[in-house]
Design a protein around this motif. Structure first.
Motif, mmCIF file in Angstrom:
data_model
loop_
_atom_site.group_PDB
_atom_site.id
_atom_site.type_symbol
_atom_site.label_atom_id
_atom_site.label_comp_id
_atom_site.label_asym_id
_atom_site.label_seq_id
_atom_site.Cartn_x
_atom_site.Cartn_y
_atom_site.Cartn_z
ATOM 1 N N LEU A 23 0.699 -1.146 -0.040
ATOM 2 C CA LEU A 23 -0.011 -0.090 -0.123
ATOM 3 C C LEU A 23 0.919 1.220 0.178
ATOM 4 O O LEU A 23 0.533 2.213 -0.629
ATOM 5 N N ILE A 24 1.895 1.368 0.864
ATOM 6 C CA ILE A 24 3.031 2.169 0.615
ATOM 7 C C ILE A 24 3.507 2.499 -0.664
ATOM 8 O O ILE A 24 3.463 3.763 -1.151
ATOM 9 N N GLN A 25 3.884 1.660 -1.376
ATOM 10 C CA GLN A 25 4.403 1.495 -2.640
ATOM 11 C C GLN A 25 3.183 1.978 -3.548
ATOM 12 O O GLN A 25 3.592 3.169 -4.390
ATOM 13 N N ALA A 26 2.120 1.402 -3.553
ATOM 14 C CA ALA A 26 1.170 1.903 -4.347
ATOM 15 C C ALA A 26 0.894 3.479 -4.198
ATOM 16 O O ALA A 26 0.577 4.214 -5.288
ATOM 17 N N GLY A 27 0.868 3.832 -2.901
ATOM 18 C CA GLY A 27 0.585 5.495 -2.744
ATOM 19 C C GLY A 27 1.504 6.322 -3.104
ATOM 20 O O GLY A 27 1.407 7.395 -3.651
ATOM 21 N N LEU A 28 2.832 5.735 -3.054
ATOM 22 C CA LEU A 28 4.017 6.607 -3.539
ATOM 23 C C LEU A 28 4.057 6.616 -5.181
ATOM 24 O O LEU A 28 4.437 7.603 -5.837
ATOM 25 N N VAL A 29 3.989 5.605 -5.704
ATOM 26 C CA VAL A 29 3.857 5.451 -7.221
ATOM 27 C C VAL A 29 2.574 6.379 -7.638
ATOM 28 O O VAL A 29 3.006 7.058 -8.756
ATOM 29 N N HIS A 30 1.464 6.197 -7.116
ATOM 30 C CA HIS A 30 0.389 7.358 -7.547
ATOM 31 C C HIS A 30 1.007 8.758 -7.543
ATOM 32 O O HIS A 30 0.615 9.555 -8.459
ATOM 33 N N ALA A 31 1.446 9.133 -6.362
ATOM 34 C CA ALA A 31 1.770 10.636 -6.071
ATOM 35 C C ALA A 31 2.928 10.985 -6.882
ATOM 36 O O ALA A 31 3.013 12.046 -7.593
ATOM 37 N N GLN A 32 3.661 10.296 -7.104
ATOM 38 C CA GLN A 32 5.036 10.489 -7.977
ATOM 39 C C GLN A 32 4.567 10.574 -9.427
ATOM 40 O O GLN A 32 5.141 11.772 -9.941
ATOM 41 N N PHE A 33 3.839 9.668 -9.963
ATOM 42 C CA PHE A 33 3.210 9.765 -11.210
ATOM 43 C C PHE A 33 2.570 11.363 -11.476
ATOM 44 O O PHE A 33 2.709 11.932 -12.607
ATOM 45 N N GLU A 34 1.602 11.474 -10.491
ATOM 46 C CA GLU A 34 0.789 12.782 -10.712
ATOM 47 C C GLU A 34 1.832 13.877 -10.790
ATOM 48 O O GLU A 34 1.648 14.896 -11.318
ATOM 49 N N THR A 35 2.891 13.665 -9.838
ATOM 50 C CA THR A 35 3.885 15.184 -9.736
ATOM 51 C C THR A 35 4.680 15.159 -11.060
ATOM 52 O O THR A 35 4.868 16.278 -11.565
ATOM 53 N N ILE A 36 5.028 14.027 -11.534
ATOM 54 C CA ILE A 36 6.050 14.160 -12.877
ATOM 55 C C ILE A 36 4.924 14.746 -14.180
ATOM 56 O O ILE A 36 5.408 15.263 -14.909
ATOM 57 N N GLN A 37 3.736 14.080 -14.083
ATOM 58 C CA GLN A 37 2.824 14.418 -15.360
ATOM 59 C C GLN A 37 3.345 14.359 -16.727
ATOM 60 O O GLN A 37 3.717 14.987 -17.367
ATOM 61 N N PRO A 38 3.809 12.917 -16.725
ATOM 62 C CA PRO A 38 4.653 12.685 -18.050
ATOM 63 C C PRO A 38 3.918 12.720 -19.210
ATOM 64 O O PRO A 38 4.661 12.705 -20.417
ATOM 65 N N PHE A 39 2.620 12.746 -19.028
ATOM 66 C CA PHE A 39 1.827 12.851 -20.662
ATOM 67 C C PHE A 39 1.310 14.058 -20.720
ATOM 68 O O PHE A 39 1.214 14.741 -19.751
ATOM 69 N N ASP A 40 0.833 14.185 -21.957
ATOM 70 C CA ASP A 40 0.106 15.663 -22.157
ATOM 71 C C ASP A 40 -1.364 15.382 -22.142
ATOM 72 O O ASP A 40 -2.024 16.440 -22.096
ATOM 73 N N ASP A 41 -1.835 14.152 -21.551
ATOM 74 C CA ASP A 41 -3.407 13.770 -21.331
ATOM 75 C C ASP A 41 -3.377 12.717 -20.941
ATOM 76 O O ASP A 41 -2.649 11.711 -21.324
ATOM 77 N N GLY A 42 -4.083 12.472 -19.820
ATOM 78 C CA GLY A 42 -4.551 11.079 -19.539
ATOM 79 C C GLY A 42 -3.722 11.080 -18.079
ATOM 80 O O GLY A 42 -3.863 9.768 -17.608
ATOM 81 N N ASN A 43 -3.153 11.883 -17.707
ATOM 82 C CA ASN A 43 -2.254 11.766 -16.503
ATOM 83 C C ASN A 43 -2.871 11.082 -15.204
ATOM 84 O O ASN A 43 -2.423 10.008 -14.710
#
Length: 416
Positions: A206-226
């Motif tokens: 659960l810690i791993q899933a929470g950190l992956v989610h927040a990190q991805f939202e912070t990176i915003q790697p795509f121009d849509d669908g993040n």
């Protein structure tokens, strides 16, 4: 946790005069996860372990097997995740669009909107996240990009972005933006790091899933669908670590009901300061506490869904028995489940069907599937409806209504 940089924005000559501004903007670049995983307080680890135990206990405490609920839960999660992204669609339209997509007959099946089709693609991408992406091998950047491609087929710019993006403010420059993610030059390395962390086991699931989610939202790697892909990654990590698969937990439904706190907690994750410091720990604690609280809500909603579907099944059995008793010829109940009984079992996962689709799933003749569906119509369990040119569909409105009722229930809790 990360650092804010400084970049000079040069005016865009294509922008209207009011948008041609020059100035300094501050993109945020998070610290890597895999290279130096965050150290967490023991009480947070203990809480995550307790919530994880609650998830594992679902398989022994719910009244309907989670495996049988998998299709329903996938649809519920995709509908709620899409709603967070501003795509709101009645669940029955989504079920129609999902059926059309799965049957490969989009040109025939009608009665749903473009947005319903988008949510159906969200379901397809989420299914990939908990199957293909969550296989025992490593989670890869290409695998994550494939989620976006499934979500947004035909999109002009799938894959990691090559331009600076931002949230809020002007569409022409980031000078007044609410949040500016990392410069494009940093995106590939950050995503490589995120995939490496998601493929490991440095923290509890659960810690791993929470950190992956927040990190991805912070990176915003795509121009849509993040946002939608970020929520899929929660389930990909949990499935990979062996929690509640093939079913998913309705975590996006929990996020929807606590949307203000969701945004606030994600914003807190973007702390500017050295990793391991007091402020860094406080920011991590705020986000992960919110995330674990949301998982508790998701567990309870999954349990409630299971109980509601079990109650619905009892009601269906009662109605079907009453209908059979009213027929002219009284039939003995077969020792083996009849085709109609088997059809009832599949309704939570397939609330829209045709005689042909039911025949394929049940491995019976089309005539037998049609007779079973018509029997359920007579019992008031299914509704007959034209869903396209020459196509008669059978719909379970009661299954689709369960998600609407859940949204209203959580909205009432939010207002209280």
């Amino acid at each position: 946790m990360g650092r804010y940089g400084e970049q000079l924005w040069a005016p865009n000559s294509a922008a209207p005069l009011r948008g041609r501004r020059m100035g300094v903007y501050r993109p945020y670049c998070p610290d890597p996860l895999a290279g130096s995983p965050s150290s967490l307080h023991d009480d947070l680890i203990a809480r995550a372990t307790a919530v994880e135990a609650g998830i594992r206990s679902l398989t022994g405490t719910v009244m309907v097997s989670l495996d049988r609920l998998a299709g329903f839960l996938l649809r519920s999660e995709a509908v709620a995740s899409s709603r967070i992204a501003g795509i709101g669609v009645p669940p029955q339209q989504v079920a129609l669009a999902e059926f059309a997509s799965g049957a490969g007959t989009d040109s025939v099946v009608e009665g749903f909107s473009v947005n319903a089709r988008r949510v159906a693609r969200n379901i397809a991408a989420l299914r990939h996240a908990v199957t293909d992406l969550a296989e025992p091998g490593a989670i890869t950047v290409d695998g994550i990009v494939n989620l976006q491609r499934t979500l947004l087929p035909g999109h002009r710019h799938t894959g990691t972005r090559s331009v600076q993006t931002w949230l809020g403010g002007s569409e022409w420059n980031p000078l007044d933006a609410a949040f500016i993610p990392a410069p494009p030059s940093e995106v590939v390395s950050l995503m490589t790091d995120l995939a490496a962390y998601a493929s490991g086991d440095a923290h509890p699931p659960l810690i791993q899933a929470g950190l992956v989610h927040a990190q991805f939202e912070t990176i915003q790697p795509f121009d849509d669908g993040n946002g939608r892909v970020a929520r899929m990654l929660i389930h990909a990590v949990l499935a990979r670590r062996g929690l509640v698969t093939p079913a998913v937990l309705p975590v996006s439904l929990a996020f929807v009901s606590r949307s203000d706190r969701y945004v606030t907690a994600l914003a807190a994750y973007c702390h500017d300061g050295p990793p391991g410091g007091r402020a860094s720990h406080a920011a991590l604690n705020q986000w992960l506490t919110f995330f674990l609280d949301s998982m508790v809500v998701a567990i309870e909603e999954a349990r409630t869904f299971a109980d509601e579907i079990a109650e619905l099944r009892r009601s269906w059995d009662t109605r079907l028995a009453a209908c059979r008793e009213q027929t002219v010829v009284v039939r003995n109940r077969p020792r083996e489940p009849s085709t109609a009984d088997r059809l009832i079992t599949m309704l939570p996962g397939s609330p829209v069907l045709t005689a042909a689709s039911a025949a394929r799933i049940l491995d019976v003749s089309v005539q037998a599937a049609w007779a079973a569906a018509e029997e359920l119509v007579g019992a008031g369990i299914l509704r007959r409806r034209q869903i396209g040119r020459g196509a008669t569909g059978y719909l379970s409105r009661e299954v689709s209504d369960l998600l609407t009722l859940a949204e209203r229930r959580l909205a009432a809790v939010k207002r209280a």
